[in-house]
Design an enzyme around this catalytic site. Structure first.
Site, PDB file in Angstrom:
ATOM      1  N   LYS A   1      43.246  44.629  52.521  1.00  0.00           N
ATOM      2  CA  LYS A   1      41.906  44.266  53.008  1.00  0.00           C
ATOM      3  C   LYS A   1      41.371  43.196  52.047  1.00  0.00           C
ATOM      4  O   LYS A   1      40.898  43.487  50.954  1.00  0.00           O
ATOM      5  CB  LYS A   1      40.995  45.505  52.980  1.00  0.00           C
TER       6      LYS A   1
ATOM      7  N   GLU B   1      41.165  47.035  38.787  1.00  0.00           N
ATOM      8  CA  GLU B   1      41.103  45.846  37.917  1.00  0.00           C
ATOM      9  C   GLU B   1      39.712  45.267  38.104  1.00  0.00           C
ATOM     10  O   GLU B   1      39.424  44.683  39.147  1.00  0.00           O
ATOM     11  CB  GLU B   1      42.176  44.828  38.323  1.00  0.00           C
TER      12      GLU B   1
ATOM     13  N   CYS C   1      37.932  36.685  36.324  1.00  0.00           N
ATOM     14  CA  CYS C   1      37.580  37.913  35.597  1.00  0.00           C
ATOM     15  C   CYS C   1      37.800  37.743  34.104  1.00  0.00           C
ATOM     16  O   CYS C   1      37.114  38.358  33.309  1.00  0.00           O
ATOM     17  CB  CYS C   1      38.388  39.073  36.147  1.00  0.00           C
TER      18      CYS C   1
ATOM     19  N   GLU D   1      28.577  39.815  33.002  1.00  0.00           N
ATOM     20  CA  GLU D   1      29.505  38.848  33.586  1.00  0.00           C
ATOM     21  C   GLU D   1      28.717  37.913  34.511  1.00  0.00           C
ATOM     22  O   GLU D   1      27.983  38.376  35.372  1.00  0.00           O
ATOM     23  CB  GLU D   1      30.540  39.624  34.412  1.00  0.00           C
TER      24      GLU D   1
HETATM   25  P1  NAP Z   1      33.538  42.995  44.897  1.00  0.00           P
HETATM   26  O1  NAP Z   1      32.211  42.685  45.467  1.00  0.00           O
HETATM   27  O2  NAP Z   1      33.672  44.206  44.058  1.00  0.00           O
HETATM   28  O3  NAP Z   1      34.573  43.046  46.111  1.00  0.00           O
HETATM   29  C1  NAP Z   1      35.968  43.220  45.932  1.00  0.00           C
HETATM   30  C2  NAP Z   1      36.570  43.753  47.212  1.00  0.00           C
HETATM   31  O4  NAP Z   1      36.038  45.058  47.475  1.00  0.00           O
HETATM   32  C3  NAP Z   1      36.251  42.912  48.442  1.00  0.00           C
HETATM   33  O5  NAP Z   1      37.346  42.933  49.318  1.00  0.00           O
HETATM   34  C4  NAP Z   1      35.072  43.674  49.034  1.00  0.00           C
HETATM   35  O6  NAP Z   1      34.899  43.415  50.398  1.00  0.00           O
HETATM   36  C5  NAP Z   1      35.517  45.099  48.781  1.00  0.00           C
HETATM   37  N1  NAP Z   1      34.457  46.111  48.841  1.00  0.00           N
HETATM   38  C6  NAP Z   1      33.129  45.942  48.690  1.00  0.00           C
HETATM   39  N2  NAP Z   1      32.494  47.140  48.841  1.00  0.00           N
HETATM   40  C7  NAP Z   1      33.447  48.067  49.084  1.00  0.00           C
HETATM   41  C8  NAP Z   1      33.432  49.470  49.327  1.00  0.00           C
HETATM   42  N3  NAP Z   1      32.299  50.170  49.347  1.00  0.00           N
HETATM   43  N4  NAP Z   1      34.608  50.102  49.539  1.00  0.00           N
HETATM   44  C9  NAP Z   1      35.769  49.416  49.511  1.00  0.00           C
HETATM   45  N5  NAP Z   1      35.845  48.092  49.307  1.00  0.00           N
HETATM   46  C10 NAP Z   1      34.700  47.416  49.081  1.00  0.00           C
HETATM   47  O7  NAP Z   1      34.071  41.787  44.009  1.00  0.00           O
HETATM   48  P2  NAP Z   1      34.015  40.265  44.384  1.00  0.00           P
HETATM   49  O8  NAP Z   1      32.586  39.862  44.394  1.00  0.00           O
HETATM   50  O9  NAP Z   1      34.836  39.996  45.591  1.00  0.00           O
HETATM   51  O10 NAP Z   1      34.814  39.649  43.132  1.00  0.00           O
HETATM   52  C11 NAP Z   1      34.235  39.434  41.905  1.00  0.00           C
HETATM   53  C12 NAP Z   1      34.534  40.567  40.917  1.00  0.00           C
HETATM   54  O11 NAP Z   1      35.930  40.811  40.827  1.00  0.00           O
HETATM   55  C13 NAP Z   1      34.118  40.212  39.510  1.00  0.00           C
HETATM   56  O12 NAP Z   1      33.415  41.285  38.937  1.00  0.00           O
HETATM   57  C14 NAP Z   1      35.447  40.006  38.783  1.00  0.00           C
HETATM   58  O13 NAP Z   1      35.408  40.218  37.404  1.00  0.00           O
HETATM   59  C15 NAP Z   1      36.326  40.965  39.472  1.00  0.00           C
HETATM   60  N6  NAP Z   1      37.730  40.578  39.271  1.00  0.00           N
HETATM   61  C16 NAP Z   1      38.515  41.315  38.421  1.00  0.00           C
HETATM   62  C17 NAP Z   1      39.837  40.945  38.186  1.00  0.00           C
HETATM   63  C18 NAP Z   1      40.723  41.738  37.263  1.00  0.00           C
HETATM   64  O14 NAP Z   1      41.928  41.523  37.293  1.00  0.00           O
HETATM   65  N7  NAP Z   1      40.214  42.638  36.462  1.00  0.00           N
HETATM   66  C19 NAP Z   1      40.364  39.821  38.842  1.00  0.00           C
HETATM   67  C20 NAP Z   1      39.548  39.095  39.681  1.00  0.00           C
HETATM   68  C21 NAP Z   1      38.227  39.490  39.904  1.00  0.00           C
HETATM   69  P3  NAP Z   1      33.824  42.289  50.861  1.00  0.00           P
HETATM   70  O15 NAP Z   1      34.337  40.990  50.373  1.00  0.00           O
HETATM   71  O16 NAP Z   1      33.866  42.369  52.312  1.00  0.00           O
HETATM   72  O17 NAP Z   1      32.528  42.673  50.246  1.00  0.00           O
END
Ligand code: NAP
Ligand code: MG
Length: 493
Positions: free
Chosen positions: A181, A255, A289, A391
């Site tokens: 997803k 992650e 990230c 962040e």
């Molecule tokens: P996000 O808002 O947490 O979303 C990540 C994924 O989760 C998306 O596919 C999102 O779908 C989905 N999601 C949202 N709510 C959910 C729920 N209740 N249940 C299941 N899935 C759900 O993160 P983002 O804004 O896309 O990305 C930015 C974040 O990712 C930053 O905090 C960054 O640090 C982190 N990140 C971490 C790493 C690592 O390796 N540690 C790498 C890259 C990014 P939708 O898009 O449809 O909301």
């Protein structure tokens, strides 16, 4: 080879379920290019029925895939990697169109995705067990590793290809099947990867892709009892929600977010440190990230560092990444990132920071319809400011000075996050002291590329649990089984 527009047409409004591209019942969600506001395509909003169909397909496929010969899985993974390489230019264009990063970076990401397929193709045949000594010679204990089962991969939008690839390749190598997803705003890269799997004639159901919002489709996967593991990359907030909301026991790798520091000591090569800071603060508009969010510089080198950092930052080119090969920064993928960048800027300025580069939208009519912001440097920052604590996930960095290394270390560790930290120093004792005491899963010294595919990559504290990359990344998709067998001795012993 396929053209970009042909691929996009093929994937428009589609899901990938049981080895086929199928039209989503509902596909009224628009994906827009962040550089221009133009429509990239329509994407499906998967219904509960479609999510169940994908999970059931993965469940069904697992029966055979989980027991397939590892060398068989190797062949498929290499084949998919080759198909991705063949179409790498079109796939890169799709990535840039939906995400905004410069085309050369998107192309690099697609090639690294292909490399991930080849890396895990090789690892698939190296899932070994152990024999364990017993207290009697009449017993043998062997410990083998078996695939976990069906994986749900939930991924963000900043690296739409690699973050799917790390999960998908490791899971398939281990013998798991998967439902992906992707982030709502960057679905086409994931669909294109799924489509490449079908082109490689991967058995139906091994890889499925469903699209739609996290709160509905992502959550439906988290709550699905037929899913054995959630492999999630995203924010700490959503990671915690996922952990709390699972309705059955599942393995999880999370992650999550970071707030990564860079320490520049009195013995650093300042030009190298500045170049590193530029790369890791502003690449992908800071939407990484492991981006450098905050920099601590020894007071004897502070003025030199900030002068050079400001000057190099001002020379970066902000442009449409699809048609300007000079672009260092493209459009910002997400409205949330842009808003948080502005919020952190305003907060720091009110609290006394000095702006030495950026701080606004770039001028020029060419960029007026896109989501752009100049790379921004704030100096004289302190830990009262959000930029040093949270962040940002945008093109902005805060700089602060220190007079004792132990204080810089304390400030660097003063965060709930623990993903990556960076050090520039030419003194071996300083390097030893900092790399041993920085409470992070990844520490890069005199370079800013903290992750490589061969070594385990993961966070600590609120940055998550579990590892991706390396052999360890694949073993996260396996369970142990201990088989203890009693023998009757034929030699009278
Ligand atoms: P996000 O808002 O947490 O979303 C990540 C994924 O989760 C998306 O596919 C999102 O779908 C989905 N999601 C949202 N709510 C959910 C729920 N209740 N249940 C299941 N899935 C759900 O993160 P983002 O804004 O896309 O990305 C930015 C974040 O990712 C930053 O905090 C960054 O640090 C982190 N990140 C971490 C790493 C690592 O390796 N540690 C790498 C890259 C990014 P939708 O898009 O449809 O909301
Ligand atoms: Mg989000």
């Amino acid at each position: 080879m396929s053209t970009t527009s042909n691929i996009l047409k093929k994937l428009d409004g589609m899901l990938i379920i049981n080895g086929k591209l199928v039209a989503a019942e509902r596909s009224d969600e628009k994906i827009k290019n962040p550089a221009t506001g133009e429509l990239v395509g329509m994407v499906g909003v998967s219904t509960a029925k479609e999510v169940d169909a994908a999970v059931n397909a993965a469940r069904g496929a697992f029966l055979k895939w989980g027991k397939s010969l590892p060398k068989n899985r190797t062949r498929y993974l290499h084949r998919i990697g080759e198909l991705i390489e063949e179409d790498s230019e079109s796939l890169a264009e799709i990535l840039t169109m939906e995400q905004g990063k410069p085309l050369k970076e998107a192309h690099g990401e697609i090639l690294k995705l292909a490399e991930t397929f080849h890396f895990y193709a090789e690892e698939a045949v190296r899932i070994n067990g152990e024999t364990i000594p017993n207290d009697s010679l009449h017993f043998d204990s062997i410990v083998i590793r078996e695939p976990i089962g069906v994986v749900a991969a939930i991924t963000p939008w900043n690296y739409p290809a690699e973050l799917v690839g790390w999960k998908l390749c490791a899971a398939l190598a281990a013998g798991c099947t998967i439902v992906v997803k992707p982030a709502e705003i960057t679905p086409f890269t994931a669909l294109a990867i799924g489509w490449k799997c079908t082109q490689a004639a991967l058995p139906p159901g091994v890889v499925n892709v469903v699209t739609g919002s996290g709160s509905e489709v992502g959550q439906a996967l988290v709550e699905n009892k037929l899913i054995d593991k959630i492999a999630f990359t995203g924010s700490s907030e959503v990671g915690l929600r996922i952990q709390k909301s699972a309705t059955s026991i599942k393995k999880m790798s999370l992650e999550l977010g970071g707030n990564c520091p860079l320490i520049v000591t009195a013995n650093a090569n300042i030009d190298d440190a500045v170049k590193g800071a530029i790369r890791r603060s502003f690449r992908n508009c800071g939407q990484i990230c492991i981006a450098i969010n905050r920099i601590y510089v020894d007071h004897t080198k502070y003025n030199e560092f900030i002068t050079k950092l400001a000057s190099l930052t001002k020379s970066l080119v902000v442009a449409n990444g699809l048609n300007n090969p000079e672009a260092d920064l493209g459009a910002i993928a997400s409205e949330d990132s842009l808003n948080k960048t502005k919020k952190h800027l305003e907060d720091a300025l009110i609290k006394g920071a000095r702006l030495v580069a950026g701080g606004s939208r770039p001028v020029g009519t060419e960029l007026q319809n896109g989501r752009y912001f100049l790379p921004t440097v704030l100096v004289d920052c302190n830990h009262e400011m959000d930029i040093m604590k949270e962040e940002t996930f945008g093109p902005i960095v805060g700089v602060s000075k220190f007079s004792e290394l132990s204080k810089a270390l304390k400030m660097a560790n003063d965060t709930p996050y623990g993903l990556a930290a960076y050090v520039f120093s030419k003194n071996i004792d300083e390097i030893k002291y900092l790399s041993s005491n920085l409470d992070y899963g990844n520490v890069a010294v005199n370079n800013v590329d903290a992750g490589i595919i061969n070594a385990p990559y993961g966070g600590r504290k609120q940055s998550g649990i579990g590892y991706e990359h390396g052999r360890e990344g694949m073993l996260e998709y396996t369970n142990f089984k201990h088989i203890r067998t009693k023998f009757t001795s034929l030699d009278g012993g």
